[in-house]
Design an enzyme around this catalytic site. Structure first.
Site, PDB file in Angstrom:
ATOM      1  CB  SER A 241      -1.065  -0.125   1.198  1.00 53.97           C
ATOM      2  OG  SER A 241      -0.498  -0.197   2.495  1.00 53.97           O
ATOM      3  CG  HIS A 271      -1.047  -5.377   2.303  1.00 55.93           C
ATOM      4  ND1 HIS A 271      -0.181  -5.152   3.086  1.00 55.93           N
ATOM      5  CD2 HIS A 271      -0.749  -3.815   1.549  1.00 55.93           C
ATOM      6  CE1 HIS A 271       0.242  -3.598   3.406  1.00 55.93           C
ATOM      7  NE2 HIS A 271      -0.110  -3.057   2.193  1.00 55.93           N
ATOM      8  CG  HIS A 318       6.103  -9.024   7.855  1.00 57.49           C
ATOM      9  ND1 HIS A 318       7.192  -8.375   7.474  1.00 57.49           N
ATOM     10  CD2 HIS A 318       5.110  -8.525   8.093  1.00 57.49           C
ATOM     11  CE1 HIS A 318       6.780  -6.708   7.058  1.00 57.49           C
ATOM     12  NE2 HIS A 318       5.280  -7.108   7.356  1.00 57.49           N
ATOM     13  NE  ARG A 327       2.599  -3.767  12.458  1.00 57.24           N
ATOM     14  CZ  ARG A 327       2.251  -3.999  11.265  1.00 57.24           C
ATOM     15  NH1 ARG A 327       1.889  -3.111  10.566  1.00 57.24           N
ATOM     16  NH2 ARG A 327       2.741  -5.062  10.589  1.00 57.24           N
ATOM     17  CG  ASP A 373      -3.170  -8.187   9.088  1.00 51.58           C
ATOM     18  OD1 ASP A 373      -3.764  -7.107   9.485  1.00 51.58           O
ATOM     19  OD2 ASP A 373      -2.504  -8.240   8.025  1.00 51.58           O
TER      20      ASP A 373
END
Ligand SMILES: CC(C)(COP(=O)(O)OP(=O)(O)OC[C@H]1O[C@@H](n2cnc3c(N)ncnc32)[C@H](O)[C@@H]1OP(=O)(O)O)[C@@H](O)C(=O)NCCC(=O)NCCS
Length: 441
Positions: A241, A271, A318, A327, A373
Site C-alpha cells: 500500500s 496484505h 512477514h 503491533r 493481522d
C-alpha cells in the site's frame, strides 16, 4: 493549519538541502548488489526507496521517526479519559519529525473536524453500488468519487510551479484524512445497520468520532480505535500500500488517486485483507472442531490441515519481520487489560502458541511469528463488530496517515517519476550466455 504547514515546509527545505549535498558528495556510492533471484522474487531485501515516516527492523519491528510502539504509548498525548495514543499525534510525528505537544494534537483534531465535510455525490456514488459489494471496493470507489475535491488536480490544471507541488498535496492530505472516517462509517452503517447513519460528534477526536459514527458508544472501543489507528498507520515504504501510493504519486497523480491506488493493494489477502482472513479462519476452525476455545493440540492439527490444503495461515509470516510483530503485542496487551477472559481472544493467544512451531517445521517459511493481522479481529468482535469483511476498511483509514504524510514528503523533496528497469527472461538467457548486458541504458 498554517503552523503545522509552516513547520513541515521548514523541515522539508532543510532536508532537501541536506539530501542535495549528500548526493553531491556520495551519490555514486554503491549500497548493495542485486542478485538475479531477487528480481524474480518480489525484490525482497533490495533497498530501492527512501521513506522518512517510519523504519522497519526485522528483529525489533516498526519505529516511527525512531520511536517504538511502547515508546509512543508513553510519549504521545492521549484523549481525556483514554489511555491509548491519539493518532493525530502519530501523524504529526510522521509529518513534522518531532513529538507533538498537547496543543499540536488538539490543533490537528480541530483542523480535521473542520475539514470533514463529505459532499453528497460521494454518498450517492456509494449508494449506486450493490449492497453486497465488498466494503473495500465501496471504500475505494468513494475515495475516487471524492477526487473531484482535489486541490492539487485543480491547481495543476491551471498551471502550478514544480516548487509549489507540495502545497496543494499537503491540503489534499488534510482534507482526505479528515473525510475518511465519515466515508468508512457510512459504508459500515449502509451495509450492516440498514442505512441507519450516525452524525459526527464535533467534540470528539478523530478516532473517537470514527468509533462513534460506526455506532460504538463504549469508551473502551474508542480507545481501541485510537490504538488501532495508531499501530496500522505506517510500516516503512516498501509494503504494497505504501509503495503503490508513492509510485502512483510519482506520476503526479493527486493524493486521492494515489491513496485509492494504494488501498486497492491493501485489499489483497496477502496484505491488509489478511485481517478478515484471520478471523474467518478462526471462526471456521471453531465450527469444524465444534469448540469455542480449541486447545493447542487441536489448533496444531488444524494448522497442518490448512497447510496441506496448499493455503497460507493468515496473520503469520512477514516479508521483512523475523520476530513477533510489536503491533501484535500491543493488541495482546490491550486484550489482557480489557478482556482477559474472552474466549475468542484466548483462542488467538492459543493460536500464537500453536502456530509458530508448526510453521518452523515447514522450512521454507522465513518468519513463523504473528503479524498485526493475527490479533485485530478478535478485539473488534469482543465489542460486537463481527462483520469481518469490513476490517480492512479500518486498516485503510489508518494507513492514510502514513502513506499521505509520505506523499507530502515526496512532493516537498521533489522526488521524480519512479521508473525502475525491467528485463525479459529472453534477455536474462542472453545475459547468461554472455551475449547481452542485463542493465539498460
Ligand atoms: C506475508 C507474506 C505474504 C510474506 O511472504 P514472503 O515474504 O514471500 O514470505 P516467505 O519468504 O517466508 O515465504 C516463503 C514461502 O513460505 C510460504 N509462507 C509464508 N508465510 C506463510 C504462512 N503464514 N502460511 C503458509 N505458508 C507461508 C510462502 O507462501 C512461500 O511459499 P512458496 O515458496 O511456496 O511460494 C506471507 O508470510 C503470507 O502469505 N502470510 C499470510 C498472509 C498474511 O498474514 N499477510 C499479512 C502480512 S502483514
Amino acid at each position: 493549519m498554517g503552523i503545522i504547514k509552516d513547520r513541515f515546509k521548514e523541515k522539508a527545505d532543510a532536508l532537501a538541502t541536506e539530501i542535495k549535498s549528500i548526493l553531491q558528495e556520495h551519490g555514486n556510492k554503491v549500497i548493495g548488489e542485486v542478485q538475479l533471484s531477487q528480481i524474480y522474487q518480489g525484490m525482497r531485501g533490495m533497498t530501492g526507496l527512501v521513506t522518512e515516516t517510519s523504519l522497519l527492523d526485522a528483529q525489533d519491528g516498526i519505529r516511527f521517526r525512531g520511536y517504538s510502539i511502547p515508546e509512543l504509548k508513553e510519549k504521545l498525548p492521549a484523549a481525556e479519559g483514554g489511555s491509548e495514543p491519539l493518532p493525530e499525534g502519530l501523524f504529526y510525528l510522521m509529518l513534522v519529525g518531532e513529538l507533538p505537544s498537547e496543543d499540536d494534537v488538539q490543533h490537528l483534531t480541530a483542523v480535521w473536524q473542520r475539514r470533514s465535510h463529505v459532499p453528497n455525490h460521494v454518498f450517492a456514488t456509494i449508494e449506486a453500488l450493490p449492497i453486497a459489494t465488498h466494503p473495500m471496493t465501496q471504500f475505494v470507489v468513494a475515495v475516487m468519487a471524492l477526487q473531484t475535491e482535489s486541490q492539487f488536480a485543480k491547481r495543476y490544471a491551471s498551471g502550478l510551479s514544480k516548487k509549489d507541488y507540495w502545497n496543494p498535496v499537503f491540503d489534499d492530505t488534510m482534507d482526505l484524512i479528515a473525510r475518511l472516517p465519515r466515508i468508512a462509517a457510512y459504508i459500515y452503517r449502509r451495509k450492516y445497520k440498514n442505512g441507519d447513519h450516525i452524525q459526527p460528534n464535533g467534540l470528539l477526536d478523530w478516532a473517537g468520532n470514527f468509533a462513534h459514527m460506526l455506532g460504538y458508544a463504549d469508551d473502551e472501543f474508542k480507545d481501541l480505535m485510537r490504538l488501532y489507528m495508531t499501530i496500522h498507520a505506517d510500516h516503512e515504504g516498501g509494503n504494497v500500500s505504501a509503495h503503490t501510493t508513492h509510485l502512483v504519486g510519482s506520476a503526479l497523480s493527486d493524493p486521492y488517486l494515489s491513496y485509492a491506488a494504494g488501498m486497492n493493494g491493501l485489499a489483497g489477502p496477502l496484505h491488509g485483507l489478511a485481517n478478515q482472513e484471520v478471523i474467518k479462519w478462526i471462526f471456521e476452525m471453531r465450527e469444524e472442531l465444534n469448540e469455542e476455545c480449541p486447545s493447542k493440540e487441536q489448533i496444531t492439527a488444524y494448522v497442518k490441515q490448512t497447510l496441506s490444503g496448499g493455503k497460507v495461515v493468515p496473520g503469520y509470516g512477514h516479508a521483512v519481520l523475523r520476530k513477533t510483530d510489536p503491533r501484535f503485542t500491543a493488541q495482546m496487551e490491550f486484550g489482557k487489560k480489557y478482556m482477559p477472559d474472552d474466549q475468542l481472544v484466548k483462542t488467538v493467544w492459543n493460536v500464537y502458541e500453536a502456530v509458530p512451531p508448526v510453521l518452523q517445521t515447514v522450512g521454507k517459511i522465513k518468519n513463523p511469528w504473528p503479524n498485526v493481522d493475527a490479533h485485530s479481529g478478535a478485539l473488534l468482535v469482543h465489542y460486537g463488530m463481527v462483520e469481518y469483511e469490513f476490517y480492512t476498511v479500518l486498516f485503510a483509514v489508518s494507513r492514510a496517515l502514513g502513506v499521505l504524510a509520505s506523499l507530502c514528503w515526496d512532493r516537498a523533496l521533489g522526488y521524480p517519476l519512479e521508473r525502475p528497469k525491467s528485463v525479459s527472461t529472453e534477455q536474462v538467457r542472453k545475459w547468461l550466455k554472455g551475449e547481452d548486458e542485463i542493465w539498460g541504458e
